[in-house]
Scaffold this active site. Structure first.
Site, short mmCIF file in Angstrom:
data_model
loop_
_atom_site.label_atom_id
_atom_site.label_comp_id
_atom_site.label_asym_id
_atom_site.label_seq_id
_atom_site.Cartn_x
_atom_site.Cartn_y
_atom_site.Cartn_z
N ASN A 32 0.83 -1.22 0.00
CA ASN A 32 0.00 0.00 0.00
C ASN A 32 0.86 1.26 0.00
O ASN A 32 0.36 2.37 0.01
CB ASN A 32 -0.99 0.01 1.18
N TYR A 140 2.03 -3.78 19.60
CA TYR A 140 2.72 -4.33 18.42
C TYR A 140 3.03 -5.81 18.64
O TYR A 140 2.67 -6.67 17.81
CB TYR A 140 4.01 -3.54 18.16
#
Ligand code: UDP
Length: 324
Positions: A32, A140
């Site tokens: 992306n 994360y």
């Protein structure tokens, strides 16, 4: 092999992509470009798409046959994950779930997944093996551990074989200096030291986070591993999957730890320049020491790290100099 490289325009993905193509594999990239770079593709074919976009995934999988997917798409900044956990669970967990479901729908059943040492949390052993308790300290690490769990569950349900490679500290650059690390903002140790040694506009200040850790010189110890060593582990991992169905995990490190001060001294030696540094407070969430056991990868995959710390820094220094 026909390989879909998700996140192939990023730092680790682009090095693996170059390695796969050099080995004669046919690769297509999905990225992306939120943090990847067009130049890092080195001419590989690419679809600009997001793994959150199910329709775009469907189109990519309908257009080409893939034998294997390598999945590097992820948000990976610990501090950002603490302030914006939704971003991490959406991208890293929901995005991966979309990818797995699309793979299943299109009959693609081999995945190599980028995991991380951040799944372990505070180390309870000097050398971290695969069996070390997994207690992430931030969103994360949690997001990556959740994906590891999904991969186990998908394998048990049948039909999706996977290998999760838990990187310790990825570093270094392509020895031909066509690729290297460019993050904005840059948070990693070696690029931050090297950026402080450059002349001109790219020059940055360098701070050492913490000098009172329970380590020999008071600074944090990490296990640095060259991106090309990670690349060779991906190829071996992919081959392993065809012989060994199921969900597998491997730690990828060198089994050697270096402190921040040792890394800085090696950078000074290689560049021939003195680092102008300051000590700052500890960075939240940084464990004192993270060093991997790579025994399992050695035994099962026949893999071990080949690049020394000096070679890691030399390749990174060449790359950074080519940018300035
Ligand atoms: N570090 C530092 N200054 C910097 C960047 C990193 O002192 O500008 C330290 C950091 O606190 C950690 C080690 O270097 O102890 C490695 O950090 P990095 O961000 O490269 O990787 P991490 O271990 O967080 O994945």
């Amino acid at each position: 092999m026909n390989i879909l490289v998700c996140g192939g325009a990023g730092y680790i993905g682009s090095h693996v992509l170059k390695h796969l193509r050099a080995k004669g594999h046919s690769c297509h990239v999905l990225d992306n470009f939120s943090s990847g770079h067009e130049w890092a593709l080195l001419g590989a074919s690419c679809s600009k798409a997001d793994i959150l976009d199910q329709a775009a995934l469907d189109k990519i999988f309908s257009a080409r046959p893939f034998d294997v997917v390598m999945h590097f798409c992820a948000r990976s900044l610990v501090a950002e994950s603490v302030t914006d956990p939704a971003l991490y669970y959406r991208n890293n967990v929901s995005g991966t779930l979309n990818l797995l479901e699309t793979m299943q729908k299109h009959g693609v059943n081999k995945l190599v997944f980028s995991s991380t040492a951040a799944i372990f949390g505070e180390p309870q052993e000097e050398i971290i093996s695969e069996a070390h308790p997994r207690q992430p300290l931030n969103p994360y690490g949690h997001s990556k551990l959740m994906v590891e769990q999904m991969l186990q569950d998908f394998a048990e349900a049948g039909g999706l074989d996977s290998i999760a490679l838990r990187y310790f500290n990825a570093a270094g650059a392509d020895p031909e200096a066509e690729l290297g690390e460019v993050h904005e903002p840059e948070t990693h140790l070696i690029p931050n030291i090297l950026l402080s040694l450059l002349d001109g506009e790219s020059r940055r200040e360098f701070k050492i986070f913490g000098k009172d850790y329970p380590t020999p010189d008071g600074t944090c110890v990490r296990d640095y591993i060259h991106v090309n060593d990670l690349a060779s582990a991906h190829v071996l991992g992919m081959e392993y999957l065809f012989e060994h169905p199921g969900a597998h995990v491997f730690n990828l490190g060198s089994q050697r730890g270096y402190s921040v001060l040792e890394v800085m001294q090696a950078c000074e030696q290689i560049s021939g320049k003195k680092v102008n540094y300051q000590f700052a407070g500890r960075r939240p969430g940084d464990p004192a020491r993270l060093v991997a056991s790579s025994l399992l990868a050695q035994q099962e995959l026949g893999w071990q790290a080949e690049y020394s710390l000096e070679q890691i820094i030399e390749t990174a220094w060449n790359w950074h100099q080519s940018l300035s």
